[in-house]
Design an enzyme around this catalytic site. Structure first.
Site, PDB file in Angstrom:
ATOM      1  CE  LYS A  30      -3.801  -0.486   2.339  1.00  0.00           C
ATOM      2  NZ  LYS A  30      -4.560  -0.524   3.465  1.00  0.00           N
ATOM      3  NE  ARG A  99      -6.867   4.205   4.538  1.00  0.00           N
ATOM      4  CZ  ARG A  99      -8.031   3.432   4.200  1.00  0.00           C
ATOM      5  NH1 ARG A  99      -8.127   2.123   4.016  1.00  0.00           N
ATOM      6  NH2 ARG A  99      -9.210   4.005   4.263  1.00  0.00           N
ATOM      7  N   GLY A 108      -8.395  -7.037   4.690  1.00  0.00           N
ATOM      8  CA  GLY A 108      -9.207  -7.257   5.921  1.00  0.00           C
ATOM      9  C   GLY A 108      -8.461  -8.079   6.878  1.00  0.00           C
ATOM     10  CG  MET A 110      -2.801  -7.432   9.200  1.00  0.00           C
ATOM     11  SD  MET A 110      -1.121  -7.154   8.997  1.00  0.00           S
ATOM     12  CE  MET A 110      -1.037  -6.506   7.428  1.00  0.00           C
ATOM     13  NE  ARG A 343      -5.906  -4.668  -3.154  1.00  0.00           N
ATOM     14  CZ  ARG A 343      -6.490  -4.485  -2.186  1.00  0.00           C
ATOM     15  NH1 ARG A 343      -5.688  -4.393  -1.097  1.00  0.00           N
ATOM     16  NH2 ARG A 343      -7.793  -4.774  -1.944  1.00  0.00           N
ATOM     17  CG  HIS A 459      -4.061 -46.213  -2.369  1.00  0.00           C
ATOM     18  ND1 HIS A 459      -5.119 -46.348  -3.084  1.00  0.00           N
ATOM     19  CD2 HIS A 459      -2.902 -46.892  -3.138  1.00  0.00           C
ATOM     20  CE1 HIS A 459      -4.886 -47.384  -3.956  1.00  0.00           C
ATOM     21  NE2 HIS A 459      -3.781 -47.575  -4.076  1.00  0.00           N
ATOM     22  CB  SER A 790      14.101 -41.364 -11.485  1.00  0.00           C
ATOM     23  OG  SER A 790      13.007 -40.568 -11.393  1.00  0.00           O
ATOM     24  CB  CYS A 858       9.335 -40.101 -11.019  1.00  0.00           C
ATOM     25  SG  CYS A 858      10.152 -41.401 -10.011  1.00  0.00           S
ATOM     26  CE1 TYR A 878      12.294 -38.055 -15.687  1.00  0.00           C
ATOM     27  CE2 TYR A 878      14.511 -37.825 -16.482  1.00  0.00           C
ATOM     28  CZ  TYR A 878      13.678 -38.558 -15.887  1.00  0.00           C
ATOM     29  OH  TYR A 878      13.722 -39.752 -15.124  1.00  0.00           O
TER      30      TYR A 878
END
Length: 906
Positions: A30, A99, A108, A110, A343, A459, A790, A858, A878
């Site tokens: 702000k 503020r 809202g 704080m 903002r 699972h 991997s 993986c 990857y």
């Protein structure tokens, strides 16, 4: 000898003319943006900002920095000279707002106090200054109400009740109908409430008011709602908040005054236009609180065309300057427009993609910056079906949002019924206390999965995400009775098998009955069923298509899929997978083949074991033929068998009961008894750390060589059919190079035998999963026998933390998150300091030994946006993830490659 100089004292207060938008760390969002608007020459009420550094000193020590009071006094003096008024003086009072303003927007969460400086002495001066006695007393009662609640901790309901009584006595329904005399009485009542509840008089000294309000804003950083919001939004807890002291401008001075909120584009859709709300004769909190109905921003043109035209020009200036959607708060004081805040605005996922591409087309940003305006999390939101928000619903429970989406179907309580009903055309929801690998068929058949136990990495959750299935786990309010085929929901209502339920995997909510579902056009696009067009849905698809193209051009990381069958492989390929990074062969042994594996594991004689292996070989080979065909020309990493042993053995309790019953009835039970003895022999207290992975392959002769032979023969068959199979064999749970060397020697021999038998030269890379701390710590040695690593970050996280992921999420993770021990579950986003440091060290050690070592991941983290950035940073080649997470990983890989340090569109 050089003279010692005192270190430069930190500066704790900045005038709005001194800052800029790049100082968010210091001035908060702000304050930085108020300074930026001031620099742009926009009408901002003068003021100053107390830095986040001052807040951090206060929070660390319990006291404000020694220099802060003097700095505030100097800036207040300058503000008073600029305004020609003194704070709270009787005849011509200056009033200010105090503020909060953290680096990241926390709307809202704080505290804010308006009208600081009003007192019994100055209220009459304000009335004379404004020529409006009612306005002055209304402003005074607002100050006491806000100050009492925010600074002195008085229950806000007490003020609201007093206000309601005042309106009832006057026989009016809105605050604006109260007259000056009514408000004067209300001020007296409010002051009595403060005296009684806070044990002190409302402070009449304006400087005391301001100092106490500043401390209250500092304290609100550690308020319960602020901490909860930060945990939810993953905002660090050590940033602190800035405090903005701004001269008051008043929107409650009559019909030519007002307050509003505006957006430079629609934050819901991204479309350009006039979006916002306006409320005449009101202060800012009236809009937020919903005390009175606002009018659309477009109405301002009729109410005050001069201010409207000026606001439109300012909005255009701000959007062009920030090069993004801007969220603006403004006040009009008797025809004079003032900008109170701007903002970069929050937006929906769809709006984010549309706006990013619009700004590219307008030449405001380039492709690199556009990628920083969207996130993988937003893309995931767009990919899953969702419930119609306007539908009437009956929510009965809430669990853990494990796998996003909206699913509707008849409740069924076992996999057999799920498959049977699904084949008959019924849509079903599989309801279990918890799932296990035996439920896989039912999970595939179901529209969604609902469990009363488990967490995000149980699972059910892991498999559901892999299949793109909606899943809600850990809905503990539900009593699931699988034997009686029913569940009881809070309130005592019983859901019988066949009753329709709806589950929302994005929120964890469970509903009775059918909630209408809205399909995702984005998934239809990835599946190839939808192409860019003219209507709203197709416009979104066009935006997603373009952003994915940007990401694919920029990214270095390749993206593979976790896929165990040809169907998943084909879907993954449509979603942009560049190979398979993890094929879990244990999933191929479930269903009809489980008995063969059970016989193999329990075999006493070599002949029995050989028979089981011989029966399994052609089945495995066909699995791999189909997989190589689906992924022709792309790498396919196949992990050899890696289940905890108990998943392929009969349940010891059920088997014991069967034997006991047979004995009591004097019935034949030799086979069951033999089986029970074998199960007892192999029973493990902790199967996840027992006989599994490479250990199983070394203990059961022929198991791994059978799988290697199936892979090699399948690859040879595909080559003979002019295909291009690119198989990679991965040895699981290796902890020492000797394990890998033994398995590799056997595998090389089998491959040579297949090459000789088929006359086909095969190139099968052999590598390992790094999923144990010892493997990571000895990666340099292991790389001598491995062509690729991997990282199995699921098990690596378990073993590094000492967590059982099937248990800990439900038992204590909630408490850990609430206490701030975790910002996020380490199973959801990689723990960079612990698990991540092992990944980084292992990658570096492995490549020192073997510079061309291929590195991938993986685990579940391969599809997590934040984790993808980490894997890019440490140099992996990857990531591999479930098919439905592939677009997310592609996008985040592109974002990681183009990440700019200063970009922040939270």
């Amino acid at each position: 000898m050089s003279e010692n100089k005192e270190p430069h004292a930190p500066k704790f207060v900045y005038d709005f003319t001194e800052g800029n938008k790049d100082l968010k760390d210091l001035l908060g969002g702000k304050g930085a943006n108020l300074a930026e608007m001031t620099n742009l020459g926009l009408p901002v009420p003068p003021g100053f900002t107390i830095t986040t550094e001052a807040c951090k000193v206060y929070l660390d020590s319990g006291e404000e920095p020694a220099a802060l009071r003097d700095e505030v006094s100097a800036h207040l003096d300058a503000l008073e000279q600029k305004m020609g008024k003194k704070l709270g003086q009787a005849d011509n009072p200056l009033l200010v707002s105090v503020r909060s303003g953290a680096k990241f927007s926390m709307p809202g969460m704080m505290d804010t106090v308006l009208n600081i400086g009003l007192s019994d002495a100055s209220v009459q001066g304000l009335a004379a200054q404004a020529g409006d006695e009612r306005f002055a007393w209304d402003s005074y009662r607002r100050l006491i109400q806000m100050f009492g609640k925010t600074v002195l901790g008085v229950d806000g309901d007490l003020f609201e009740e007093a206000l309601d009584k005042a309106k009832a006595a006057k026989k009016v329904t809105v605050d604006t109908d109260l007259e000056a005399a009514d408000l004067k009485k209300l001020v007296t009542t409010f002051k009595k409430i403060v005296k009684k509840e806070a044990g002190r008089e409302f402070p009449q000294d304006p400087r005391e008011q301001m100092d106490l309000a500043i401390k209250a804003v500092f304290d609100s950083w550690n308020g319960d709602r602020a901490k909860l919001y930060r945990r939810q939004e993953r905002i660090p807890h050590d940033l602190g908040t800035a405090v903005n002291v701004c001269s008051m401008v008043f929107g409650n001075l009559g019909p030519d005054s007002g307050t509003g909120v505006a957006f430079t584009r629609d934050p819901a859709s991204g479309h350009q236009g006039v979006y916002g709300d306006y409320l005449q004769n009101a202060q800012g909190e009236d809009v937020v609180a919903g005390i009175r109905n606002t009018v659309p921003l477009a109405e301002l043109e009729r109410i005050d065309k001069k201010s409207y035209d000026q606001l439109m020009k300012i909005m255009e200036t701000l959007e062009n300057h920030y090069k993004d959607l801007c969220d603006i708060e403004f006040t009009i004081e008797r025809g004079q427009l003032w900008m109170l805040q701007t903002r970069v605005g929050k937006r929906t996922a769809g709006a984010a993609f549309r706006i990013a591409t619009q700004l590219v087309d307008q030449g405001l940003i380039d492709e690199t910056e556009a990628l920083q305006r969207v996130t993988g999390a937003q893309l995931a939101q767009l990919m899953f079906p969702r419930f119609d928000e306007e539908a009437k619903v009956e929510q009965v429970a809430r669990g853990i949002a494990a796998s996003p989406g909206a699913a509707v179907g008849k409740a069924v309580f076992d996999s057999y019924t799920a498959v049977k009903w699904s084949r008959s055309g019924e849509k079903v929801i599989l309801v279990r206390r918890e799932t296990n690998p035996d439920d896989l068929d039912g999970m595939i058949a179901a529209e969604g999965i609902l469990t009363s136990r488990g967490g995000k990495t149980s699972h059910a959750a892991v498999v559901a995400r892999g299949m793109g299935k909606t899943c809600v786990c850990g809905a503990e309010e539900l009593e699931v009775d699988t034997k009686r085929r029913r569940m009881t929901v809070p309130g005592g209502h019983v859901v019988e098998e066949g009753d329709v339920i709806s589950i929302d995997g994005s929120t964890g909510k469970v509903y009775l009955g059918e909630v209408p579902v809205v399909p995702s056009p984005v998934v239809e696009y990835f599946e190839g069923r939808m192409h860019p067009g003219a209507d709203d849905a197709d416009e979104l698809v066009e935006a997603v298509h373009r952003m994915m193209a940007f990401a694919d051009r920029k990214r270095r990381l390749r993206v593979r899929a976790n896929a165990d069958n040809a169907e998943d492989a084909l879907r993954a390929r449509r979603f942009g997978a560049q190979g398979i990074g993890l094929c879990r062969t244990e999933h191929m042994f479930l269903g009809d083949r489980r008995e063969l594996v059970e016989r193999l594991i329990l075999a006493d004689a070599e002949e029995e074991r050989e028979a089981s292996l011989k029966a399994l070989l052609p089945l495995q080979k066909q699995d791999f033929v189909e997989l190589f065909e689906a992924m022709d020309g792309l790498p396919v990493t196949i992990r050899l068998l890696d289940p905890p042993l108990h998943e392929f053995l009969p349940d010891i309790t059920e088997l014991s009961v069967r034997v006991a019953l047979a004995e009591s009835r004097q019935e034949p039970h030799e086979n069951e008894l033999r089986l029970l003895q074998a199960v007892h022999r192999l029973h493990e207290q902790n199967p996840m750390l027992g006989l599994r992975g490479v250990r199983l392959g070394l203990v059961i002769p022929g198991l791994f060589t059978m799988q290697v032979r199936a892979i090699a023969e399948a690859a040879a068959e595909r080559k003979a059919a002019k295909g291009d199979p690119r198989a990679e064999i991965m040895i699981p749970l290796v902890g020492t190079v000797q394990e890998l060397e033994i398995v590799r020697e056997e595998a090389d021999q089998v491959v040579a035998e297949v090459e000789a038998a088929t006359g086909t030269k095969l190139k099968l890379a052999i590598g390992t999963m790094i999923e144990l701390p010892r493997a990571a710590l000895t990666a340099g040695q292991i790389a001598e026998a491995a062509e690729f690593f991997s990282f199995g970050t699921n098990d690596l996280t378990q073993t590094v933390w000492g967590f059982s992921r099937d248990d800990v999420e439900a038992s204590f993770f909630t408490a850990y998150l609430e206490k701030g021990i975790f910002g996020v579950s380490p199973f959801e986003t990689i723990d960079k300091d612990g698990v991540g440091s092992l990944v980084k060290a292992a990658a570096e050690a492995g490549r020192r030994t073997r510079p061309d070592l291929k590195l991938g991941v993986c685990g579940e983290h391969g599809g997590d946006p934040e984790s993808v950035h980490f894997f890019h940073e440490v140099g992996l080649d990857y990531v591999s993830c479930s098919p439905f997470r592939i677009p997310v990983a592609r996008l985040e890989a592109g974002r990681a490659a183009t990440q700019s340090a200063g970009s922040d569109h939270r």
